[in-house]
Design a protein around this motif. Structure first.
Motif, PDB file in Angstrom:
ATOM      1  N   MET A  51      48.955  38.068  47.663  1.00  0.00           N
ATOM      2  CA  MET A  51      48.714  37.083  46.519  1.00  0.00           C
ATOM      3  C   MET A  51      47.591  36.233  46.762  1.00  0.00           C
ATOM      4  O   MET A  51      46.528  35.980  46.153  1.00  0.00           O
ATOM      5  CB  MET A  51      49.875  36.230  45.898  1.00  0.00           C
ATOM      6  CG  MET A  51      50.856  37.042  45.225  1.00  0.00           C
ATOM      7  SD  MET A  51      52.268  36.072  45.013  1.00  0.00           S
ATOM      8  CE  MET A  51      51.973  34.775  43.868  1.00  0.00           C
ATOM      9  N   THR A  52      47.842  35.611  48.118  1.00  0.00           N
ATOM     10  CA  THR A  52      46.613  34.552  48.319  1.00  0.00           C
ATOM     11  C   THR A  52      45.362  35.287  48.477  1.00  0.00           C
ATOM     12  O   THR A  52      44.194  34.876  48.125  1.00  0.00           O
ATOM     13  CB  THR A  52      46.829  33.810  49.662  1.00  0.00           C
ATOM     14  OG1 THR A  52      48.292  33.327  49.571  1.00  0.00           O
ATOM     15  CG2 THR A  52      45.979  32.688  50.005  1.00  0.00           C
ATOM     16  N   ILE A  53      45.108  36.322  49.431  1.00  0.00           N
ATOM     17  CA  ILE A  53      43.909  37.169  49.679  1.00  0.00           C
ATOM     18  C   ILE A  53      43.459  37.592  48.210  1.00  0.00           C
ATOM     19  O   ILE A  53      42.127  37.216  48.133  1.00  0.00           O
ATOM     20  CB  ILE A  53      44.149  38.359  50.428  1.00  0.00           C
ATOM     21  CG1 ILE A  53      44.496  37.902  51.919  1.00  0.00           C
ATOM     22  CG2 ILE A  53      42.993  39.072  50.579  1.00  0.00           C
ATOM     23  CD1 ILE A  53      44.992  38.871  52.841  1.00  0.00           C
ATOM     24  N   VAL A  54      43.946  38.047  47.256  1.00  0.00           N
ATOM     25  CA  VAL A  54      43.630  38.660  45.958  1.00  0.00           C
ATOM     26  C   VAL A  54      43.150  37.393  45.037  1.00  0.00           C
ATOM     27  O   VAL A  54      41.818  37.582  44.708  1.00  0.00           O
ATOM     28  CB  VAL A  54      44.770  39.445  45.080  1.00  0.00           C
ATOM     29  CG1 VAL A  54      44.197  39.588  43.616  1.00  0.00           C
ATOM     30  CG2 VAL A  54      45.067  40.718  45.906  1.00  0.00           C
ATOM     31  N   ALA A  55      43.824  36.081  45.460  1.00  0.00           N
ATOM     32  CA  ALA A  55      43.298  35.346  44.253  1.00  0.00           C
ATOM     33  C   ALA A  55      42.071  34.396  44.887  1.00  0.00           C
ATOM     34  O   ALA A  55      41.271  34.061  44.193  1.00  0.00           O
ATOM     35  CB  ALA A  55      44.320  33.782  44.036  1.00  0.00           C
ATOM     36  N   VAL A  56      41.880  34.552  46.155  1.00  0.00           N
ATOM     37  CA  VAL A  56      40.826  33.946  46.972  1.00  0.00           C
ATOM     38  C   VAL A  56      39.454  34.796  46.648  1.00  0.00           C
ATOM     39  O   VAL A  56      38.181  34.282  46.286  1.00  0.00           O
ATOM     40  CB  VAL A  56      40.622  33.743  48.390  1.00  0.00           C
ATOM     41  CG1 VAL A  56      39.681  33.317  49.234  1.00  0.00           C
ATOM     42  CG2 VAL A  56      42.097  32.422  48.635  1.00  0.00           C
ATOM     43  N   LEU A  57      39.859  36.043  46.771  1.00  0.00           N
ATOM     44  CA  LEU A  57      38.504  37.010  46.417  1.00  0.00           C
ATOM     45  C   LEU A  57      38.293  37.182  45.157  1.00  0.00           C
ATOM     46  O   LEU A  57      36.896  37.281  44.773  1.00  0.00           O
ATOM     47  CB  LEU A  57      39.022  38.538  46.851  1.00  0.00           C
ATOM     48  CG  LEU A  57      39.184  38.726  48.269  1.00  0.00           C
ATOM     49  CD1 LEU A  57      39.712  40.116  48.537  1.00  0.00           C
ATOM     50  CD2 LEU A  57      37.788  38.847  49.092  1.00  0.00           C
ATOM     51  N   LYS A  58      39.035  36.733  44.349  1.00  0.00           N
ATOM     52  CA  LYS A  58      38.574  36.714  42.836  1.00  0.00           C
ATOM     53  C   LYS A  58      37.930  35.544  42.735  1.00  0.00           C
ATOM     54  O   LYS A  58      36.910  35.416  41.839  1.00  0.00           O
ATOM     55  CB  LYS A  58      40.045  36.614  41.693  1.00  0.00           C
ATOM     56  CG  LYS A  58      40.481  38.001  41.470  1.00  0.00           C
ATOM     57  CD  LYS A  58      41.711  37.649  40.644  1.00  0.00           C
ATOM     58  CE  LYS A  58      42.754  38.857  40.455  1.00  0.00           C
ATOM     59  NZ  LYS A  58      43.958  38.501  39.746  1.00  0.00           N
ATOM     60  N   ALA A  59      38.406  34.353  43.168  1.00  0.00           N
ATOM     61  CA  ALA A  59      37.817  32.979  43.070  1.00  0.00           C
ATOM     62  C   ALA A  59      36.270  33.260  43.748  1.00  0.00           C
ATOM     63  O   ALA A  59      35.081  32.789  43.075  1.00  0.00           O
ATOM     64  CB  ALA A  59      38.354  31.812  43.608  1.00  0.00           C
ATOM     65  N   LEU A  60      36.110  33.939  44.869  1.00  0.00           N
ATOM     66  CA  LEU A  60      34.788  34.089  45.538  1.00  0.00           C
ATOM     67  C   LEU A  60      33.839  35.079  44.675  1.00  0.00           C
ATOM     68  O   LEU A  60      32.746  34.673  44.528  1.00  0.00           O
ATOM     69  CB  LEU A  60      35.121  34.916  46.807  1.00  0.00           C
ATOM     70  CG  LEU A  60      34.873  34.046  48.151  1.00  0.00           C
ATOM     71  CD1 LEU A  60      35.620  34.742  49.195  1.00  0.00           C
ATOM     72  CD2 LEU A  60      33.716  33.587  48.271  1.00  0.00           C
ATOM     73  N   MET A  61      34.421  35.976  43.713  1.00  0.00           N
ATOM     74  CA  MET A  61      33.616  36.799  42.882  1.00  0.00           C
ATOM     75  C   MET A  61      32.807  36.018  41.871  1.00  0.00           C
ATOM     76  O   MET A  61      31.574  36.068  41.648  1.00  0.00           O
ATOM     77  CB  MET A  61      34.471  37.815  42.314  1.00  0.00           C
ATOM     78  CG  MET A  61      34.236  39.345  42.484  1.00  0.00           C
ATOM     79  SD  MET A  61      35.655  40.503  41.547  1.00  0.00           S
ATOM     80  CE  MET A  61      34.311  41.399  41.011  1.00  0.00           C
ATOM     81  N   PHE A  62      33.657  34.879  41.477  1.00  0.00           N
ATOM     82  CA  PHE A  62      33.235  34.242  40.236  1.00  0.00           C
ATOM     83  C   PHE A  62      32.217  33.190  41.098  1.00  0.00           C
ATOM     84  O   PHE A  62      31.113  32.793  40.343  1.00  0.00           O
ATOM     85  CB  PHE A  62      34.157  33.650  39.437  1.00  0.00           C
ATOM     86  CG  PHE A  62      34.533  34.524  38.237  1.00  0.00           C
ATOM     87  CD1 PHE A  62      33.884  34.507  37.095  1.00  0.00           C
ATOM     88  CD2 PHE A  62      35.352  35.499  38.592  1.00  0.00           C
ATOM     89  CE1 PHE A  62      34.223  35.328  36.313  1.00  0.00           C
ATOM     90  CE2 PHE A  62      35.736  36.393  37.503  1.00  0.00           C
ATOM     91  CZ  PHE A  62      35.085  36.431  36.244  1.00  0.00           C
ATOM     92  N   TYR A  63      32.408  32.901  42.334  1.00  0.00           N
ATOM     93  CA  TYR A  63      31.437  31.787  42.781  1.00  0.00           C
ATOM     94  C   TYR A  63      30.193  32.575  42.904  1.00  0.00           C
ATOM     95  O   TYR A  63      29.120  32.124  42.634  1.00  0.00           O
ATOM     96  CB  TYR A  63      32.069  31.625  44.287  1.00  0.00           C
ATOM     97  CG  TYR A  63      31.017  30.858  44.986  1.00  0.00           C
ATOM     98  CD1 TYR A  63      30.679  29.513  44.912  1.00  0.00           C
ATOM     99  CD2 TYR A  63      30.290  31.521  46.306  1.00  0.00           C
ATOM    100  CE1 TYR A  63      29.728  29.188  45.699  1.00  0.00           C
ATOM    101  CE2 TYR A  63      29.409  30.991  46.862  1.00  0.00           C
ATOM    102  CZ  TYR A  63      28.972  29.662  46.589  1.00  0.00           C
ATOM    103  OH  TYR A  63      28.052  29.195  47.589  1.00  0.00           O
TER     104      TYR A  63
END
Lengths: 185, 69
Positions: free
Chosen positions: A75-87
């Protein structure tokens, strides 16, 4: 009276939406990471702060510590990657690398390629989470709601990665045509 | 590329500077320079026509084909 929506207006709206989504994803990623850390190392009461997922995760924590770690880590990895995508999407807007008059550039190609890789990795981790929870169900543990755990839609992410990769190839050809056009006297 | 642009040769024959040609043809100096140095990927018929008219020559005087070695 006729309203004409320009590309710049659309981009401004998209930038605004990207900011909202980015902030939301950062909060989500931060909350999941911190709650996991608190639950694992400080107090098991941290699980109660996992919003709707707290029921399932607290049962999982009681069932097996290792399984809990695997699911929350996914869950953490997926959430961080989604945030990075929008970054990266916001970075494209803020660095003003999107030129409407010369839209095809190496920066844009690299940006879409990066998004494609991010979508692929998110898809793979989501798929892993889905398979893992399915395996847990087969072991006799209660069925997980992937939507609540924010790891649903692995197939959509993988599909998006493929589409973005195709767009990268189109942009690559676009760069060649644009350069050719610039050198036509 | 196997197409050679002999614009500088024709300009020398007509004793015309790049600035003068640029004024008469209506092309920017940078575009003419791209054409002269052979960096251009393509040339429009209208551009070729204007250059031929100003330099009083044929397209064949400006463009030449040479087989790549």
């Amino acid at each position: 009276m006729e309203f004409k929506i320009t590309t710049n207006q659309i981009l401004k709206v998209l930038q605004f939406l990207s900011w909202i989504i980015f902030i939301g994803l950062c909060i989500e990623a931060g909350a999941i990471a911190i709650n996991t850390f608190i639950s694992l190392f400080i107090s098991p009461n941290g699980i109660n702060y996992f919003w709707e997922g707290s029921d399932y995760l607290s049962s999982l924590y009681d069932y097996d510590y290792g399984h809990f770690l695997a699911i929350t880590l996914t869950m953490t990895i997926v959430a961080v990657l989604k945030a990075l995508m929008f970054y990266f999407i916001l970075k494209l807007f803020l660095d003003k690398k999107l030129n409407i008059f010369k839209p095809f550039s190496l920066d844009l190609r690299r940006f879409i390629l990066n998004l494609s890789y991010f979508a692929l990795v998110i898809g793979l981790f989501s798929y892993f989470g889905f398979k893992y929870s399915l395996w847990l169900t087969k072991q006799g543990f209660e069925k997980a709601d992937l939507q609540i755990l924010h790891i649903a839609g692995a197939d959509v992410w993988l599909f998006m990665a493929v589409i973005l990769f195709v767009i990268v190839q189109i942009v690559k050809r676009g760069i060649e045509i644009q350069n050719e056009n610039e050198l036509t006297i | 590329m196997s197409i050679i642009v002999n614009l500088d040769v024709m300009m020398a024959k007509r004793k015309m500077s790049l600035n003068a040609l640029s004024d008469k043809v209506g092309l920017t100096l940078s575009n003419l320079s791209i054409l002269k140095t052979g960096k251009a990927k393509a040339i429009r018929f209208t551009t070729l026509e204007a250059i031929c008219e100003v330099l009083e020559c044929q397209p064949g005087d400006i463009l030449e084909y040479s087989k790549d070695k």
